[in-house]
Enzyme design. Structure first.
Site, PDB file in Angstrom:
ATOM      1  N   TYR A 143       0.825  -1.211   0.000  1.00  0.00           N
ATOM      2  CA  TYR A 143       0.000   0.000   0.000  1.00  0.00           C
ATOM      3  C   TYR A 143       0.860   1.263   0.000  1.00  0.00           C
ATOM      4  O   TYR A 143       0.439   2.312  -0.478  1.00  0.00           O
ATOM      5  CB  TYR A 143      -0.902   0.042   1.236  1.00  0.00           C
ATOM      6  CG  TYR A 143      -2.218  -0.671   1.073  1.00  0.00           C
ATOM      7  CD1 TYR A 143      -2.270  -2.035   0.816  1.00  0.00           C
ATOM      8  CD2 TYR A 143      -3.416   0.028   1.188  1.00  0.00           C
ATOM      9  CE1 TYR A 143      -3.481  -2.687   0.682  1.00  0.00           C
ATOM     10  CE2 TYR A 143      -4.632  -0.629   1.060  1.00  0.00           C
ATOM     11  CZ  TYR A 143      -4.657  -1.977   0.804  1.00  0.00           C
ATOM     12  OH  TYR A 143      -5.859  -2.614   0.672  1.00  0.00           O
ATOM     13  N   LYS A 199       3.003 -15.351   2.643  1.00  0.00           N
ATOM     14  CA  LYS A 199       3.258 -16.112   1.418  1.00  0.00           C
ATOM     15  C   LYS A 199       4.758 -16.372   1.386  1.00  0.00           C
ATOM     16  O   LYS A 199       5.478 -15.978   0.464  1.00  0.00           O
ATOM     17  CB  LYS A 199       2.768 -15.280   0.210  1.00  0.00           C
ATOM     18  CG  LYS A 199       2.732 -16.016  -1.106  1.00  0.00           C
ATOM     19  CD  LYS A 199       1.623 -17.046  -1.208  1.00  0.00           C
ATOM     20  CE  LYS A 199       1.765 -17.854  -2.491  1.00  0.00           C
ATOM     21  NZ  LYS A 199       0.917 -19.052  -2.521  1.00  0.00           N
ATOM     22  N   ASP A 231      -3.092 -18.300   0.677  1.00  0.00           N
ATOM     23  CA  ASP A 231      -4.074 -19.037  -0.143  1.00  0.00           C
ATOM     24  C   ASP A 231      -4.744 -20.116   0.700  1.00  0.00           C
ATOM     25  O   ASP A 231      -5.965 -20.299   0.663  1.00  0.00           O
ATOM     26  CB  ASP A 231      -3.424 -19.605  -1.419  1.00  0.00           C
ATOM     27  CG  ASP A 231      -2.083 -20.289  -1.174  1.00  0.00           C
ATOM     28  OD1 ASP A 231      -1.555 -20.219  -0.046  1.00  0.00           O
ATOM     29  OD2 ASP A 231      -1.562 -20.908  -2.119  1.00  0.00           O
ATOM     30  N   ASP A 255      -6.363  -6.902   4.236  1.00  0.00           N
ATOM     31  CA  ASP A 255      -7.475  -6.268   3.520  1.00  0.00           C
ATOM     32  C   ASP A 255      -8.379  -7.342   2.928  1.00  0.00           C
ATOM     33  O   ASP A 255      -9.598  -7.313   3.082  1.00  0.00           O
ATOM     34  CB  ASP A 255      -6.912  -5.373   2.400  1.00  0.00           C
ATOM     35  CG  ASP A 255      -8.019  -4.743   1.571  1.00  0.00           C
ATOM     36  OD1 ASP A 255      -8.986  -4.240   2.163  1.00  0.00           O
ATOM     37  OD2 ASP A 255      -7.917  -4.785   0.322  1.00  0.00           O
ATOM     38  N   ASP A 259     -12.367  -9.016   4.491  1.00  0.00           N
ATOM     39  CA  ASP A 259     -13.648  -9.066   3.772  1.00  0.00           C
ATOM     40  C   ASP A 259     -14.216 -10.480   3.797  1.00  0.00           C
ATOM     41  O   ASP A 259     -15.421 -10.688   3.973  1.00  0.00           O
ATOM     42  CB  ASP A 259     -13.477  -8.625   2.299  1.00  0.00           C
ATOM     43  CG  ASP A 259     -13.671  -7.121   2.133  1.00  0.00           C
ATOM     44  OD1 ASP A 259     -13.400  -6.383   3.099  1.00  0.00           O
ATOM     45  OD2 ASP A 259     -14.097  -6.689   1.047  1.00  0.00           O
TER      46      ASP A 259
END
Ligand code: IPM
Ligand code: MG
Length: 367
Positions: A143, A199, A231, A255, A259
């Protein structure tokens, strides 16, 4: 008895509706518990672009810095979607996070038992409850990393690739340490189980996250630490959501996962968040949902995420645990009585309320 100054940024879309109601809830808490809340209304996001040309006017950031805490609705909308990156409403959010040094974003995803039926997951997956705390790093990573456009050079076969765009994921030891420390300390007030989501099979920055966590872990021996690739984590969240306690992760992964976690608890309209910086700095509190322009101004928005964000403010910025609980209990009571906004209604006997009416019910249920 406390005196608190709250910087209020209603923002765009449904922001003003949910924020105004939440201020009323805070005033009721003030009356019941003997505190004074003063609200300083500020511009940011699309409405600030319209009024001043700047998504985050300097005066807004300065006023937030002076406040005891910040309450934000939501920013953005189709009207400003075609503006270039630097002048978009979202820039206000990033500017506030950076300007206030809010490096930690706490996103609790809790399934209210009354809303179990609203979860898209099968009953047996949610029957033992969902109570996940996502601790998202908020001022670093991709970001805020170096980004830009450049010439893409040539393929191996010598063909010109044309223009190329890039974004960079970078994390320093300092940034990782402070968020991991916070996540592990918060685990102590819960189930003492933390999962670092990364990751690390691909990203060097993730490997540094693991190294730093391994180094810190002995100080938090009583907390069980696990590592999971993002993942896999996104799959496990829908496969066995009840098994997660605290998730500590980077800005981008947080982020996305928040959700997902929001959805499995029934509605993103229920999810509050707290963004915290160094001790003594004002924290910022906002619903996880966005500005929902399609339902703005129609008295349809669910105000509960913002109301629950105010509860987080009382807890994390003002150490008013009883007052925070009073709000959370009021929300729970209203849900138990069958009151719902449209997004969380799923049973015939539910009574569907508008934004204002739902807010009033919560206020009346504060004891
Ligand atoms: C969030 C939002 C923001 C983010 C956007 C609006 C910039 O999605 O708070 O989760 O990506 O952080
Ligand atoms: Mg998001």
């Amino acid at each position: 008895m406390g005196n608190y100054r709250i910087a209020v940024i209603p923002g765009d879309g449904i922001g003003p509706e949910v924020v105004n109601g939440t201020c009323e809830v805070l005033l009721e808490i003030g009356r019941k518990f003997g505190h004074t809340f003063r609200f300083d209304e500020l511009l940011a996001g699309g409405s600030a672009i319209d009024a001043t040309g700047d998504p985050l006017p300097a005066a807004t950031l300065a006023a937030c810095k002076r406040a005891d805490a910040v309450l934000l609705g939501a920013v953005g909308g189709p009207k400003w979607d075609t503006l270039p990156g630097k002048s978009r409403p979202e820039k206000a959010l990033l500017g506030l996070r950076e300007g206030l040094g809010l490096y930690a974003n706490l996103r609790p995803a809790v399934l209210f038992p009354q809303l179990a039926g609203a979860s898209p997951l099968k009953e047996d997956l949610v029957s033992s409850g969902i109570d996940v705390l996502i601790v998202r790093e908020l001022t670093g990573g991709i970001y805020f990393g170096d980004r830009g456009r450049r010439d893409g050079g040539l393929t191996q076969d010598g063909i010109a690739k044309g223009e190329e765009a890039y974004d960079t994921e970078a994390y320093s030891v300092l940034e990782i340490e402070r968020i991991v420390r916070l996540g592990l300390s918060l685990s102590r007030g819960r189930d003492r189980r933390a999962v670092i989501v990364d990751k690390a099979n691909i990203l060097e920055s993730s490997r540094l996250w693991r190294e730093v966590t391994e180094r810190l872990h002995p100080e938090y021996e009583d907390v069980q630490v696990e590592y999971m690739y993002v993942d896999n984590a996104s799959m496990q969240l829908v496969r066995r959501p009840s098994e997660f306690d605290v998730i500590i992760t980077s800005n981008m992964f947080g982020d996305i996962l928040s959700d997902e976690a929001g959805m499995i608890t029934g509605s993103i309209g229920m999810l509050p968040s707290a963004s915290l910086g160094a001790p003594g700095q004002p924290g910022m509190y906002e619903p996880v949902h966005g500005s929902a322009p399609d339902i703005a101004g129609k008295n349809l928005a669910n105000p509960l995420a913002t109301i629950l964000s105010a509860a987080m403010m009382l807890r994390w910025s003002f150490s008013l645990e009883n007052e925070a609980k009073a709000i959370e209990n009021a929300v729970s009571r209203v849900l138990s009585e069958g009151y719902r906004t449209k997004d969380i209604a799923y049973e015939e006997e539910n009574v569907i309320l508008g934004t204002k009416e739902m807010t009033e019910k919560v206020i009346l249920s504060i004891v």
